[in-house]
Motif scaffolding. Structure first.
Motif, PDB file in Angstrom:
ATOM      1  N   THR A  77       0.624  -1.265   0.287  1.00 49.09           N
ATOM      2  CA  THR A  77       0.305  -0.472   0.081  1.00 49.09           C
ATOM      3  C   THR A  77       0.622   1.079   0.381  1.00 49.09           C
ATOM      4  OG1 THR A  77      -0.338  -0.152   2.654  1.00 49.09           O
ATOM      5  CG2 THR A  77      -1.897  -1.013   1.451  1.00 49.09           C
ATOM      6  N   ILE A  78       0.280   2.200  -0.442  1.00 47.01           N
ATOM      7  CA  ILE A  78       0.947   3.776  -0.080  1.00 47.01           C
ATOM      8  C   ILE A  78      -0.190   4.422   0.534  1.00 47.01           C
ATOM      9  CG2 ILE A  78       0.319   3.700  -2.506  1.00 47.01           C
ATOM     10  CD1 ILE A  78       2.954   5.193  -2.976  1.00 47.01           C
ATOM     11  N   ASP A  79       0.190   6.082   0.783  1.00 50.80           N
ATOM     12  CA  ASP A  79      -0.443   6.499   0.813  1.00 50.80           C
ATOM     13  C   ASP A  79       0.500   7.983   0.636  1.00 50.80           C
ATOM     14  OD1 ASP A  79      -0.943   5.156   4.391  1.00 50.80           O
ATOM     15  OD2 ASP A  79      -2.769   5.224   1.988  1.00 50.80           O
ATOM     16  N   LEU A  80      -0.979   9.095   0.679  1.00 49.32           N
ATOM     17  CA  LEU A  80       0.438  10.594   0.576  1.00 49.32           C
ATOM     18  C   LEU A  80      -0.750  11.356   1.341  1.00 49.32           C
ATOM     19  CD1 LEU A  80       1.686  11.960  -1.946  1.00 49.32           C
ATOM     20  CD2 LEU A  80      -0.605  12.550  -2.904  1.00 49.32           C
ATOM     21  N   GLN A  81      -0.429  11.941   2.225  1.00 45.55           N
ATOM     22  CA  GLN A  81      -1.244  13.342   2.823  1.00 45.55           C
ATOM     23  C   GLN A  81      -1.232  14.479   2.671  1.00 45.55           C
ATOM     24  OE1 GLN A  81      -2.488  12.187   5.964  1.00 45.55           O
ATOM     25  NE2 GLN A  81      -3.053  14.844   5.535  1.00 45.55           N
ATOM     26  N   MET A  82      -1.480  14.846   1.739  1.00 41.53           N
ATOM     27  CA  MET A  82      -1.439  16.456   1.441  1.00 41.53           C
ATOM     28  C   MET A  82      -1.914  17.437   2.298  1.00 41.53           C
ATOM     29  SD  MET A  82      -2.975  14.671  -2.407  1.00 41.53           S
ATOM     30  CE  MET A  82      -4.565  14.613  -2.021  1.00 41.53           C
ATOM     31  N   THR A  83      -0.873  18.289   2.409  1.00 42.25           N
ATOM     32  CA  THR A  83      -1.824  19.748   3.068  1.00 42.25           C
ATOM     33  C   THR A  83      -1.070  20.583   2.897  1.00 42.25           C
ATOM     34  OG1 THR A  83       1.266  19.423   4.171  1.00 42.25           O
ATOM     35  CG2 THR A  83      -0.622  17.890   4.859  1.00 42.25           C
ATOM     36  N   ASN A  84      -1.828  21.862   3.270  1.00 44.56           N
ATOM     37  CA  ASN A  84      -1.515  23.415   2.784  1.00 44.56           C
ATOM     38  C   ASN A  84      -2.125  23.202   1.330  1.00 44.56           C
ATOM     39  OD1 ASN A  84      -1.347  25.728   2.930  1.00 44.56           O
ATOM     40  ND2 ASN A  84       1.233  25.744   2.407  1.00 44.56           N
ATOM     41  N   LEU A  85      -3.242  22.320   1.133  1.00 47.42           N
ATOM     42  CA  LEU A  85      -3.762  22.646  -0.514  1.00 47.42           C
ATOM     43  C   LEU A  85      -4.329  23.945  -1.365  1.00 47.42           C
ATOM     44  CD1 LEU A  85      -6.113  18.914   0.171  1.00 47.42           C
ATOM     45  CD2 LEU A  85      -4.042  19.421  -1.689  1.00 47.42           C
ATOM     46  N   ASN A  86      -3.750  23.738  -2.257  1.00 42.67           N
ATOM     47  CA  ASN A  86      -4.324  24.665  -2.911  1.00 42.67           C
ATOM     48  C   ASN A  86      -4.692  24.448  -4.379  1.00 42.67           C
ATOM     49  OD1 ASN A  86      -2.418  24.634  -5.292  1.00 42.67           O
ATOM     50  ND2 ASN A  86      -0.930  24.916  -3.870  1.00 42.67           N
ATOM     51  N   PRO A  87      -5.271  25.276  -4.689  1.00 47.33           N
ATOM     52  CA  PRO A  87      -6.840  25.327  -6.193  1.00 47.33           C
ATOM     53  C   PRO A  87      -5.527  24.449  -7.367  1.00 47.33           C
ATOM     54  CG  PRO A  87      -7.014  27.732  -5.393  1.00 47.33           C
ATOM     55  CD  PRO A  87      -5.936  26.679  -4.871  1.00 47.33           C
ATOM     56  N   GLU A  88      -3.896  25.160  -7.280  1.00 46.51           N
ATOM     57  CA  GLU A  88      -3.544  24.116  -8.438  1.00 46.51           C
ATOM     58  C   GLU A  88      -3.775  22.538  -7.972  1.00 46.51           C
ATOM     59  OE1 GLU A  88      -3.589  28.650  -8.504  1.00 46.51           O
ATOM     60  OE2 GLU A  88      -2.541  27.306  -6.663  1.00 46.51           O
ATOM     61  N   ASP A  89      -3.633  22.232  -7.344  1.00 40.25           N
ATOM     62  CA  ASP A  89      -3.408  21.154  -7.267  1.00 40.25           C
ATOM     63  C   ASP A  89      -4.964  20.224  -6.932  1.00 40.25           C
ATOM     64  OD1 ASP A  89      -1.908  21.428  -3.814  1.00 40.25           O
ATOM     65  OD2 ASP A  89      -0.820  20.968  -5.088  1.00 40.25           O
ATOM     66  N   THR A  90      -5.537  20.640  -8.189  1.00 40.48           N
ATOM     67  CA  THR A  90      -6.629  19.862  -8.637  1.00 40.48           C
ATOM     68  C   THR A  90      -6.936  19.894  -9.396  1.00 40.48           C
ATOM     69  OG1 THR A  90      -7.935  22.076  -7.858  1.00 40.48           O
ATOM     70  CG2 THR A  90      -8.666  20.426  -9.824  1.00 40.48           C
ATOM     71  N   GLY A  91      -7.034  18.358  -9.786  1.00 40.86           N
ATOM     72  CA  GLY A  91      -6.631  16.626 -11.241  1.00 40.86           C
ATOM     73  C   GLY A  91      -7.173  15.505 -10.200  1.00 40.86           C
ATOM     74  N   VAL A  92      -6.629  14.920 -11.335  1.00 38.95           N
ATOM     75  CA  VAL A  92      -6.873  12.997 -10.908  1.00 38.95           C
ATOM     76  C   VAL A  92      -5.810  12.681 -10.817  1.00 38.95           C
ATOM     77  CG1 VAL A  92      -7.747  11.338 -12.605  1.00 38.95           C
ATOM     78  CG2 VAL A  92      -9.096  13.046 -13.034  1.00 38.95           C
ATOM     79  N   TYR A  93      -6.215  12.035  -9.628  1.00 40.85           N
ATOM     80  CA  TYR A  93      -4.766  11.116  -8.648  1.00 40.85           C
ATOM     81  C   TYR A  93      -4.462   9.942  -9.294  1.00 40.85           C
ATOM     82  CZ  TYR A  93      -3.316  15.951  -6.452  1.00 40.85           C
ATOM     83  OH  TYR A  93      -2.822  17.164  -6.344  1.00 40.85           O
ATOM     84  N   TYR A  94      -3.035  10.280 -10.060  1.00 43.06           N
ATOM     85  CA  TYR A  94      -3.052   8.308 -10.727  1.00 43.06           C
ATOM     86  C   TYR A  94      -1.897   7.582  -9.177  1.00 43.06           C
ATOM     87  CZ  TYR A  94      -5.642   9.647 -13.976  1.00 43.06           C
ATOM     88  OH  TYR A  94      -6.775  10.229 -15.775  1.00 43.06           O
TER      89      TYR A  94
END
Length: 115
Positions: A77-94
């Motif tokens: 398994t792999i996890d991605l913790q995303m913090t301090n998000l901004n609108p440029e982070d919008t997208g489809v994550y694969y």
């Protein structure tokens, strides 16, 4: 053959956090790298983060210091913790894995960050 099951994602406000998870399954897995790419509107698909079988992590320049990737080698398994998000982070994550020298892609999960 490798199957990838992604979870997490969704909606967040700017400055918020989200967590993505991905589980790989299949017979005789021998995964070297696991990682995340994203496809943002109007942009090419780009590396977000990837991590090797020994825990060496690489990040895309735009997420360094904000995102953290982790991996459970025993559970594949792999996890991605995303913090301090901004609108440029919008997208489809694969979710991606390299298994036996072949690259596999998950179906993708949508992340939308509002300002």
């Amino acid at each position: 053959q490798v199957q990838l099951e992604e979870s997490g994602g969704g909606l967040a406000q700017a400055g918020g956090s989200l967590r993505l998870s991905c589980a790989a399954s299949g017979s005789g897995l021998s995964i070297t790298y696991m990682g995340w790419y994203r496809q943002s509107p109007g942009k090419q698909r780009e590396l977000v983060a990837r991590i090797s079988s020994v825990g060496n992590a690489n990040y895309g320049d735009s997420v360094k210091g904000r995102f953290t990737v982790s991996r459970d080698k025993a559970k594949n398994t792999i996890d991605l913790q995303m913090t301090n998000l901004n609108p440029e982070d919008t997208g489809v994550y694969y979710c991606t894995v390299i298994n036996g020298g072949s690259l596999y892609w998950g179906q993708g999960t949508q992340v939308t960050v509002s300002s």
